[in-house]
Motif scaffolding. Structure first.
Motif, short mmCIF file in Angstrom:
data_model
loop_
_atom_site.label_atom_id
_atom_site.label_comp_id
_atom_site.label_asym_id
_atom_site.label_seq_id
_atom_site.Cartn_x
_atom_site.Cartn_y
_atom_site.Cartn_z
N ARG A 7 27.56 97.08 34.76
CA ARG A 7 27.11 98.60 34.94
C ARG A 7 26.57 98.98 33.66
O ARG A 7 25.50 99.33 33.49
CB ARG A 7 28.18 99.47 35.55
N LEU A 8 27.31 98.93 32.39
CA LEU A 8 27.04 99.48 31.27
C LEU A 8 25.64 98.93 30.57
O LEU A 8 25.79 97.98 30.36
CB LEU A 8 28.26 99.34 30.35
N GLU A 9 24.57 99.62 30.43
CA GLU A 9 23.33 99.20 30.02
C GLU A 9 23.13 99.87 28.49
O GLU A 9 22.47 99.14 27.80
CB GLU A 9 22.31 99.67 30.89
N VAL A 10 23.58 100.97 28.32
CA VAL A 10 23.04 101.80 27.04
C VAL A 10 24.27 102.48 26.33
O VAL A 10 24.97 103.10 27.21
CB VAL A 10 22.12 102.71 27.25
N ILE A 11 24.65 102.31 25.16
CA ILE A 11 25.72 103.09 24.64
C ILE A 11 25.06 103.53 23.04
O ILE A 11 24.54 102.62 22.51
CB ILE A 11 27.18 102.36 24.58
N GLU A 12 25.34 104.86 22.94
CA GLU A 12 24.78 105.52 21.70
C GLU A 12 25.83 105.69 20.73
O GLU A 12 26.68 106.58 21.25
CB GLU A 12 23.84 106.39 21.87
N LEU A 13 26.08 104.91 19.59
CA LEU A 13 27.20 105.32 18.60
C LEU A 13 26.71 105.75 17.32
O LEU A 13 27.28 105.61 16.29
CB LEU A 13 28.12 104.15 18.41
#
Length: 422
Positions: free
Chosen positions: A341-347
């Motif tokens: 599922r996880l497509e985008v992560i902003e850190l």
């Protein structure tokens, strides 16, 4: 076949009804070109049935009022959907003619048509009772009078965008929802005069509401949003970014009343904590997108709860959440959403994040993009290792300039270690 002769083969072989059906799949530009082929094609191309959906955004600089008037006369009752987004030359008079001629219009986009005033909404109210979607974003002359008119004449309205119409107050919202109780989507971004009272009207009269955008409505507090949660149980998307007065009470209310919630944007809501997000995650299992940028109090505890209870999470922004560590990312990378599922992560600006976090994200096979601006402990080598497992991922990172020791001559030079990695 495509000569100026109206007796061309294609005209003989295919009946008019079939040609019209073919023409119905063409865009505006292609229809206009076809209209120049022959007299027969001119009639077919300009038939009103081919002009049910028109988007003039690409021609916005050239569109003036008379163009809209001519289109409305040509299309008449066939026209169902029209976008005039960004057409600065279109004003109230042209839209009055349009409303009179196109009474079956269902979707109308006037976003950025800054000449428009309350007179346009009065015309729509009088002639366009079938209107369902209306976009008036950035039409800054719109006031409460427009909402009152829509309430009286457009009872089928389901979606309304009045973002940046900053003259609208609670009185306009009250009038609107009393006549348009079937509203499913309401965009109020930048309506800075709105207070909790406006939300109480929405909560009381709009049980079908699915989407609500309140970004930068600075006067909103817990009281108003709790009323929304209690009255709008079908809510799936809420944007309250910039509503800095809200607290964990909102997250608790969402968890208790809105189990279908899919999108939550609460950037810059610095009073929200792990306690509230724990309640939310344990009750809203359909969450797909969360913007938690600058929710500065949250820690790895929030990520642990999301990893356990939110298997559908696709997009997660944690930029400027400075308490997040590699351990939180480890739980996320091992969570139910990680593999498929996880497509985008902003850190961005998460100073405690290191290359270890990138190792934990290797198992996220659906990951398409990761933001790492100003993550000082992330290295090029760490990004390179991530890419060996996820070769198509887009990594956006910026490594701050470093200053080398002085040269023999005493002068210094500044070097940039790396810019953007695409």
């Amino acid at each position: 076949m495509f000569s100026n002769n109206d007796e061309a083969v294609i005209n003989k072989k295919l009946p008019k009804e079939l040609l019209l059906r073919i023409f119905s799949f063409l865009d505006v530009v292609t229809l206009c070109r076809c209209a120049q082929v022959s007299r027969a094609w001119n009639v077919l191309a300009l038939d009103g049935s081919n002009w049910q959906r028109i988007d003039l955004f690409d021609f916005q600089r050239d569109i003036e009022g008379r163009v809209v008037e001519n289109i409305s006369k040509r299309c008449g009752g066939f026209l169902r959907k029209l976008s005039l987004r960004g057409c600065l030359g279109v004003g109230d008079n042209a839209l009055r003619t349009f409303a009179q001629n196109c009474r079956n219009i269902e979707v109308l986009n006037l976003n950025g048509c800054t000449k428009i005033t309350d007179a346009t909404c009065t015309s729509l109210s009088k002639f366009c009772s079938k209107l369902r979607h209306l976009d008036l974003a950035s039409c800054t002359s719109i006031t409460n009078l427009s909402l009152k008119a829509l309430s009286e004449g457009c009872p089928l309205l389901e979606q309304l965008n009045i973002s940046w119409c900053d003259q609208v107050t609670k009185d306009g919202i009250q009038a609107l929802v009393r006549g348009c109780g079937g509203l499913k989507a309401l965009f109020l971004k930048g309506c800075t005069q709105l207070e909790d009272e406006a939300l109480k009207y929405i909560g009381a009269h709009c049980p079908e509401l699915v989407t609500l955008n309140l970004q930068t409505c600075l006067q909103i507090t817990d009281d108003g949003l709790i009323t929304i949660c209690r009255g709008c149980h079908k809510l799936q998307s809420l944007c309250a970014s910039g509503c800095s007065n809200i607290t964990d009470a909102i997250l608790n209310a969402l968890g208790q009343n809105c189990p279908r919630l899919r999108i939550l944007e609460v950037a810059r809501c610095s009073q929200l904590t792990d306690v509230g997000f724990t309640t939310l995650a344990r009750n809203c299992h359909e969450l797909e997108k969360m913007d938690l940028e600058e929710c500065v109090q949250i820690t790895d505890s929030t990520l642990i709860q999301l990893s356990i209870h939110c298997p559908r999470l696709q997009v997660l922004s944690l930029s400027h959440c400075e308490l997040i560590t590699d351990d939180g990312i480890r739980h996320l990378g091992n969570g139910a959403c990680a593999h498929d599922r996880l497509e985008v992560i902003e850190l961005d600006n998460c100073p405690l994040i290191t290359d270890a976090s990138l190792e934990h994200l290797k198992s996220c096979h659906s990951l398409e993009r990761i933001e790492l601006y100003d993550c000082q402990q992330i290295s090029r080598a760490g990004i390179k290792r991530l890419r060996t497992h996820l070769p198509n991922i887009k990594v956006h990172a910026y490594f701050a300039p470093v200053t080398p020791p002085p040269s023999v001559g005493g002068s210094r030079q500044r070097f940039c270690r790396c810019c953007i990695i695409l």
